[in-house]
Design a protein around this motif. Structure first.
Motif, PDB file in Angstrom:
ATOM      1  N   ALA A   1       0.829  -1.207   0.000  1.00 55.55           N
ATOM      2  CA  ALA A   1       0.000   0.000   0.000  1.00 55.55           C
ATOM      3  C   ALA A   1       0.860   1.252   0.000  1.00 55.55           C
ATOM      4  CB  ALA A   1      -0.923   0.000   1.217  1.00 55.55           C
ATOM      5  N   GLY A   2       0.388   2.282  -0.663  1.00 58.58           N
ATOM      6  CA  GLY A   2       1.118   3.536  -0.774  1.00 58.58           C
ATOM      7  C   GLY A   2       1.308   4.247   0.544  1.00 58.58           C
ATOM      8  N   LEU A   3       0.353   4.151   1.442  1.00 55.68           N
ATOM      9  CA  LEU A   3       0.441   4.731   2.781  1.00 55.68           C
ATOM     10  C   LEU A   3      -0.074   3.714   3.782  1.00 55.68           C
ATOM     11  CD1 LEU A   3      -0.867   8.372   2.338  1.00 55.68           C
ATOM     12  CD2 LEU A   3       1.271   7.737   3.422  1.00 55.68           C
ATOM     13  N   VAL A   4       0.589   3.619   4.922  1.00 55.96           N
ATOM     14  CA  VAL A   4       0.175   2.712   5.994  1.00 55.96           C
ATOM     15  C   VAL A   4       0.164   3.527   7.284  1.00 55.96           C
ATOM     16  CG1 VAL A   4       0.698   0.599   7.257  1.00 55.96           C
ATOM     17  CG2 VAL A   4       1.186   0.736   4.797  1.00 55.96           C
ATOM     18  N   ALA A   5      -1.049   3.813   7.783  1.00 55.09           N
ATOM     19  CA  ALA A   5      -1.188   4.695   8.947  1.00 55.09           C
ATOM     20  C   ALA A   5      -1.777   3.944  10.132  1.00 55.09           C
ATOM     21  CB  ALA A   5      -2.085   5.878   8.595  1.00 55.09           C
ATOM     22  N   GLY A   6      -1.103   4.057  11.270  1.00 52.05           N
ATOM     23  CA  GLY A   6      -1.650   3.561  12.527  1.00 52.05           C
ATOM     24  C   GLY A   6      -2.556   4.626  13.110  1.00 52.05           C
ATOM     25  N   VAL A   7      -3.707   4.215  13.648  1.00 54.17           N
ATOM     26  CA  VAL A   7      -4.631   5.167  14.261  1.00 54.17           C
ATOM     27  C   VAL A   7      -4.811   4.830  15.735  1.00 54.17           C
ATOM     28  CG1 VAL A   7      -5.804   5.782  12.120  1.00 54.17           C
ATOM     29  CG2 VAL A   7      -6.668   3.878  13.466  1.00 54.17           C
ATOM     30  N   LEU A   8      -4.705   5.843  16.577  1.00 53.73           N
ATOM     31  CA  LEU A   8      -4.768   5.661  18.024  1.00 53.73           C
ATOM     32  C   LEU A   8      -6.197   5.666  18.561  1.00 53.73           C
ATOM     33  CD1 LEU A   8      -1.742   7.939  18.936  1.00 53.73           C
ATOM     34  CD2 LEU A   8      -1.829   5.425  18.952  1.00 53.73           C
ATOM     35  N   SER A   9      -7.188   5.766  17.686  1.00 52.21           N
ATOM     36  CA  SER A   9      -8.588   5.787  18.124  1.00 52.21           C
ATOM     37  C   SER A   9      -9.163   4.383  18.289  1.00 52.21           C
ATOM     38  CB  SER A   9      -9.436   6.592  17.133  1.00 52.21           C
ATOM     39  OG  SER A   9      -9.264   6.104  15.818  1.00 52.21           O
ATOM     40  N   GLY A  10      -8.331   3.366  18.178  1.00 50.38           N
ATOM     41  CA  GLY A  10      -8.786   1.985  18.343  1.00 50.38           C
ATOM     42  C   GLY A  10      -8.084   1.321  19.504  1.00 50.38           C
ATOM     43  N   SER A  11      -7.807   0.042  19.345  1.00 48.79           N
ATOM     44  CA  SER A  11      -7.285  -0.751  20.457  1.00 48.79           C
ATOM     45  C   SER A  11      -5.775  -0.667  20.643  1.00 48.79           C
ATOM     46  CB  SER A  11      -7.678  -2.217  20.269  1.00 48.79           C
ATOM     47  OG  SER A  11      -7.054  -2.746  19.111  1.00 48.79           O
ATOM     48  N   GLY A  12      -5.030  -0.276  19.627  1.00 47.78           N
ATOM     49  CA  GLY A  12      -3.571  -0.296  19.704  1.00 47.78           C
ATOM     50  C   GLY A  12      -2.985   0.891  20.442  1.00 47.78           C
ATOM     51  N   SER A  13      -1.896   0.641  21.147  1.00 47.71           N
ATOM     52  CA  SER A  13      -1.185   1.723  21.834  1.00 47.71           C
ATOM     53  C   SER A  13      -0.217   2.389  20.855  1.00 47.71           C
ATOM     54  CB  SER A  13      -0.403   1.162  23.016  1.00 47.71           C
ATOM     55  OG  SER A  13       0.666   0.350  22.555  1.00 47.71           O
ATOM     56  N   ARG A  14       0.186   3.595  21.193  1.00 41.09           N
ATOM     57  CA  ARG A  14       1.178   4.303  20.377  1.00 41.09           C
ATOM     58  C   ARG A  14       2.451   3.471  20.249  1.00 41.09           C
ATOM     59  NH1 ARG A  14       2.173   9.072  18.281  1.00 41.09           N
ATOM     60  NH2 ARG A  14       0.390  10.085  19.224  1.00 41.09           N
ATOM     61  N   GLU A  15       2.883   2.855  21.349  1.00 40.26           N
ATOM     62  CA  GLU A  15       4.110   2.062  21.340  1.00 40.26           C
ATOM     63  C   GLU A  15       3.997   0.888  20.361  1.00 40.26           C
ATOM     64  OE1 GLU A  15       2.434   2.929  24.234  1.00 40.26           O
ATOM     65  OE2 GLU A  15       3.777   4.606  24.627  1.00 40.26           O
ATOM     66  N   THR A  16       2.865   0.186  20.395  1.00 41.33           N
ATOM     67  CA  THR A  16       2.648  -0.953  19.490  1.00 41.33           C
ATOM     68  C   THR A  16       2.652  -0.500  18.037  1.00 41.33           C
ATOM     69  OG1 THR A  16       1.387  -2.164  21.144  1.00 41.33           O
ATOM     70  CG2 THR A  16       1.041  -2.793  18.847  1.00 41.33           C
ATOM     71  N   LEU A  17       1.932   0.575  17.757  1.00 40.91           N
ATOM     72  CA  LEU A  17       1.834   1.049  16.375  1.00 40.91           C
ATOM     73  C   LEU A  17       3.175   1.578  15.872  1.00 40.91           C
ATOM     74  CD1 LEU A  17      -1.669   2.764  16.485  1.00 40.91           C
ATOM     75  CD2 LEU A  17      -1.088   0.471  15.662  1.00 40.91           C
ATOM     76  N   GLU A  18       3.895   2.305  16.717  1.00 36.76           N
ATOM     77  CA  GLU A  18       5.186   2.843  16.283  1.00 36.76           C
ATOM     78  C   GLU A  18       6.229   1.750  16.111  1.00 36.76           C
ATOM     79  OE1 GLU A  18       6.051   6.066  18.990  1.00 36.76           O
ATOM     80  OE2 GLU A  18       4.804   7.444  17.819  1.00 36.76           O
ATOM     81  N   ALA A  19       6.043   0.615  16.774  1.00 35.32           N
ATOM     82  CA  ALA A  19       6.979  -0.507  16.619  1.00 35.32           C
ATOM     83  C   ALA A  19       6.682  -1.325  15.367  1.00 35.32           C
ATOM     84  CB  ALA A  19       6.921  -1.413  17.853  1.00 35.32           C
TER      85      ALA A  19
END
Length: 159
Positions: free
Chosen positions: A94-112
């Protein structure tokens, strides 16, 4: 009217639920799969039981693209709230892959996890005013994937 579809984006929901559960969830929130002019909220729905493997494999993204008429994965934006969502988006190309903090994942999990953006809310993916850098990238990638009650993928005009 959903802003993302009204502006020409094709949108497909992907979820780890089975089809029967996903249909119940969508019915419960009043969402329909179908054309915008027919009152549909999303163009397509793909469930984990419809592909060989769920996330983090990219197969639901590819099936969603197929159902929505999207042929160029580089024009897809993937947004999700788990590391598996972001891995699937990256594996899909995918051209862009964005983690969103409005769901179940923590910032740490998404940034990792592999990503191009981590955003406070899925609203930002849909064109929040403070995200011109994401909108610029989305203009190149031309698609959206969000995650209530699953994940969404799309691209304008079936590109």
């Amino acid at each position: 009217m959903p802003i993302h579809r009204a502006t020409g984006f094709k949108v497909a929901l992907t979820t780890g639920f089975t089809r029967d559960v996903a249909d119940m969830v969508l019915d419960g929130v009043g969402w329909r799969v179908g054309a915008l002019e027919d009152g549909g909220m999303v163009d397509a729905l793909v469930t984990a039981d419809e592909v060989a493997a769920g996330r983090p494999a990219p197969y639901m993204i590819f099936r969603a693209m197929e159902r929505a008429g999207v042929v160029d994965v580089r024009r897809v934006v993937v947004a999700g709230d788990t590391g598996a969502d972001l891995v699937a988006g990256t594996r899909s190309g995918a051209g862009l892959v964005a983690g969103v903090l409005s769901g179940s994942g923590s910032r740490e999990t998404l940034e990792a996890s592999p990503h191009t953006h981590v955003l406070p809310s899925v609203v930002e993916v849909l064109g929040g005013p403070a995200r011109s850098d994401l909108r610029d990238g989305a203009a190149r990638a031309r698609g959206v994937r969000i995650s209530p009650p699953g994940n969404v993928i799309g691209a304008p005009g079936g590109a």
